[in-house]
Each structure stands twice: as structure tokens, then as C-alpha cells.
Design an enzyme around this catalytic site. Structure first.
Site, PDB file in Angstrom:
ATOM      1  N   PRO A  12       0.793  -1.225   0.000  1.00 46.61           N
ATOM      2  CG  PRO A  12      -0.190  -1.153   2.094  1.00 46.61           C
ATOM      3  CD  PRO A  12       0.491  -2.089   1.137  1.00 46.61           C
ATOM      4  CG  ASN A  13      -0.158   4.366   1.251  1.00 44.53           C
ATOM      5  OD1 ASN A  13      -1.122   4.913   0.728  1.00 44.53           O
ATOM      6  ND2 ASN A  13      -0.217   3.846   2.461  1.00 44.53           N
ATOM      7  NE  ARG A  20       2.414  14.125  -0.545  1.00 42.13           N
ATOM      8  CZ  ARG A  20       1.274  13.990   0.131  1.00 42.13           C
ATOM      9  NH1 ARG A  20       0.207  13.502  -0.456  1.00 42.13           N
ATOM     10  NH2 ARG A  20       1.197  14.353   1.398  1.00 42.13           N
ATOM     11  CE1 TYR A  25       9.240   4.812   2.334  1.00 41.33           C
ATOM     12  CE2 TYR A  25       7.889   6.800   2.409  1.00 41.33           C
ATOM     13  CZ  TYR A  25       8.276   5.592   2.955  1.00 41.33           C
ATOM     14  OH  TYR A  25       7.725   5.156   4.133  1.00 41.33           O
ATOM     15  CG  ASN A  77       8.353  -2.350   0.110  1.00 36.78           C
ATOM     16  OD1 ASN A  77       7.821  -2.485   1.214  1.00 36.78           O
ATOM     17  ND2 ASN A  77       8.994  -1.254  -0.242  1.00 36.78           N
ATOM     18  CB  ALA A  80       1.724  -0.026   6.331  1.00 40.75           C
ATOM     19  CD  GLU A 101      10.629  -8.147   5.174  1.00 41.50           C
ATOM     20  OE1 GLU A 101      10.894  -9.302   5.599  1.00 41.50           O
ATOM     21  OE2 GLU A 101      10.279  -7.209   5.916  1.00 41.50           O
ATOM     22  CG  HIS A 103      11.324  -2.890   4.254  1.00 39.78           C
ATOM     23  ND1 HIS A 103       9.963  -2.741   4.180  1.00 39.78           N
ATOM     24  CD2 HIS A 103      11.552  -4.106   4.810  1.00 39.78           C
ATOM     25  CE1 HIS A 103       9.392  -3.816   4.691  1.00 39.78           C
ATOM     26  NE2 HIS A 103      10.332  -4.661   5.063  1.00 39.78           N
ATOM     27  CB  SER A 105      12.963   3.899   4.556  1.00 38.73           C
ATOM     28  OG  SER A 105      11.967   3.071   5.141  1.00 38.73           O
ATOM     29  NE  ARG A 110      10.662   5.591   8.211  1.00 44.54           N
ATOM     30  CZ  ARG A 110       9.716   5.491   7.266  1.00 44.54           C
ATOM     31  NH1 ARG A 110       9.829   4.583   6.305  1.00 44.54           N
ATOM     32  NH2 ARG A 110       8.677   6.313   7.268  1.00 44.54           N
TER      33      ARG A 110
HETATM   34  O1  CA2 Z   1      10.754   1.550   3.486  1.00 40.54           O
HETATM   35  C1  CA2 Z   1       9.849   0.902   2.947  1.00 40.54           C
HETATM   36  O2  CA2 Z   1       9.948   0.451   1.802  1.00 40.54           O
HETATM   37  C2  CA2 Z   1       8.522   0.678   3.670  1.00 40.54           C
HETATM   38  O3  CA2 Z   1       8.083  -0.641   3.360  1.00 40.54           O
HETATM   39  C3  CA2 Z   1       7.567   1.710   3.115  1.00 40.54           C
HETATM   40  C4  CA2 Z   1       6.208   1.720   3.820  1.00 40.54           C
HETATM   41  C5  CA2 Z   1       6.382   1.777   5.335  1.00 40.54           C
HETATM   42  O4  CA2 Z   1       5.117   1.632   5.956  1.00 40.54           O
HETATM   43  C6  CA2 Z   1       7.306   0.683   5.839  1.00 40.54           C
HETATM   44  O5  CA2 Z   1       7.450   0.829   7.237  1.00 40.54           O
HETATM   45  C7  CA2 Z   1       8.664   0.788   5.178  1.00 40.54           C
HETATM   46  C8  CA2 Z   1       5.388   2.921   3.364  1.00 40.54           C
HETATM   47  C9  CA2 Z   1       5.161   2.997   1.905  1.00 40.54           C
HETATM   48  C10 CA2 Z   1       4.601   4.344   1.575  1.00 40.54           C
HETATM   49  O6  CA2 Z   1       5.154   4.755   0.355  1.00 40.54           O
HETATM   50  C11 CA2 Z   1       5.112   6.071   0.034  1.00 40.54           C
HETATM   51  C12 CA2 Z   1       5.892   6.456  -1.038  1.00 40.54           C
HETATM   52  C13 CA2 Z   1       5.914   7.775  -1.396  1.00 40.54           C
HETATM   53  C14 CA2 Z   1       5.151   8.706  -0.699  1.00 40.54           C
HETATM   54  C15 CA2 Z   1       4.386   8.309   0.364  1.00 40.54           C
HETATM   55  C16 CA2 Z   1       4.360   6.984   0.740  1.00 40.54           C
END
Ligand code: CA2
Length: 145
Positions: A12-13, A20, A25, A77, A80, A101, A103, A105, A110
Site C-alpha cells: 500500500p501507498n 511524495r 523514498y 515490499n 505497512a 523482502e 524496504h 528506507s 525509524r
Molecule cells: O521503506 C519501505 O519500503 C517501507 O516498506 C515503506 C512503507 C512503510 O510503511 C514501511 O514501514 C517501510 C510505506 C510505503 C509508503 O510509500 C510512500 C511512497 C511515497 C510517498 C508516500 C508513501
């Protein structure tokens, strides 16, 4: 003989990548990431399926589909859902291939709620904090197997 297959799943996202929070990211879009992976897979003679969903059940269905069509590896990935989804863990436990897996970041730098991953209980490898290059590193490892 059919081509070996790899599936790339984005949770998701991640469709917002590049639009953003570039400080967390990066500036690459999801299409940039997927196109770079498709090019690497094509050169190596692998079939690749890239899929993003904001819905847990759709990600689970994609893991089941990978199991049924004898996909050799999943790069995931879970975003959340990493930190919440026993259902995605269960689906991955039913998949017999390799699981990496990724990520973008470094989740360990974090908030503490990002430090635990259900998916890591199944993953053969975990990459965090390399930015979108982490997907390339995961694919490189899979292509080398
Ligand atoms: O670091 C990662 O890849 C995460 O999987 C990204 C997730 C976060 O919940 C994990 O803890 C770590 C969030 C993805 C949201 O992606 C966005 C990308 C651009 C702008 C806003 C959100």
C-alpha cells in the site's frame, strides 16, 4: 522449456513513489522501478510480473497465483503490511520458492513499530535502506540462483 518467473509485489501507498516524501523514498516512480527490473529480467531471460496493490487481499491473491504458476521467487515490499499482516505471512508460507523482502528506507532507523516484520519470519533475504536500488539487489540475487 518455459522461462523462469519472478514476481515483484509492492504494498500500500507505494503507487505514490516519486510523488511524495522524496527525502524518505527518493525520486524514482514505481514505473521507473518496475521498468528497470523488467529490463534486467529480460536480459537474463526471465519472465517478470510486477504488481502493486493498496489491498491486503489482492496481495495475498497475487502470492497464491505465483504459487500456482510455479514462479521461482517473490520480491516483496509489503509496505505497512510488513508490520501487521499475519495473512501475508501465511500466504508466503504456502509459497515454496525464494522470498526476498525489500524496504526502501532503513526501517530500523525509524519508529519502533517499523522494527518488527511478520514477513521476515518467512523471507530468505531482507534488504532495507538501499533506496529503490534494494529491488535491483534483490533481483540480482535471484537471477544468480
Ligand atoms: O521503506 C519501505 O519500503 C517501507 O516498506 C515503506 C512503507 C512503510 O510503511 C514501511 O514501514 C517501510 C510505506 C510505503 C509508503 O510509500 C510512500 C511512497 C511515497 C510517498 C508516500 C508513501
Amino acid at each position: 522449456m518455459s522461462q523462469p518467473k519472478v514476481t515483484v509485489l509492492h504494498g500500500p501507498n507505494l503507487n505514490l513513489l516519486g510523488a511524495r516524501e522524496p527525502e524518505v523514498y527518493g525520486y524514482e516512480t514505481l514505473d521507473d522501478v518496475n521498468n528497470a527490473l523488467r529490463e534486467k529480467a529480460r536480459i537474463a531471460g526471465w519472465a517478470i510480473n510486477c504488481f502493486q496493490s493498496n489491498h491486503e487481499g489482492e496481495l495475498i491473491d497475487a502470492i497464491h497465483a505465483a504459487r500456482l504458476d510455479e514462479t521461482l521467487a517473490i520480491i516483496i515490499n509489503p509496505a505497512a503490511y510488513t508490520h501487521t499482516s499475519v495473512a501475508i505471512l501465511d500466504a508466503l508460507n504456502a509459497f515454496e520458492g525464494k522470498v526476498i523482502e525489500v524496504h526502501i528506507s532503513n526501517v530500523h532507523k525509524r519508529e519502533s513499530f517499523r522494527h518488527h516484520s511478520y514477513v521476515s519470519l518467512r523471507a530468505d533475504g531482507v534488504i532495507a535502506g538501499l533506496g529503490t536500488q534494494g529491488y535491483q539487489a534483490a533481483l540480482k540475487a535471484i537471477l544468480a540462483t
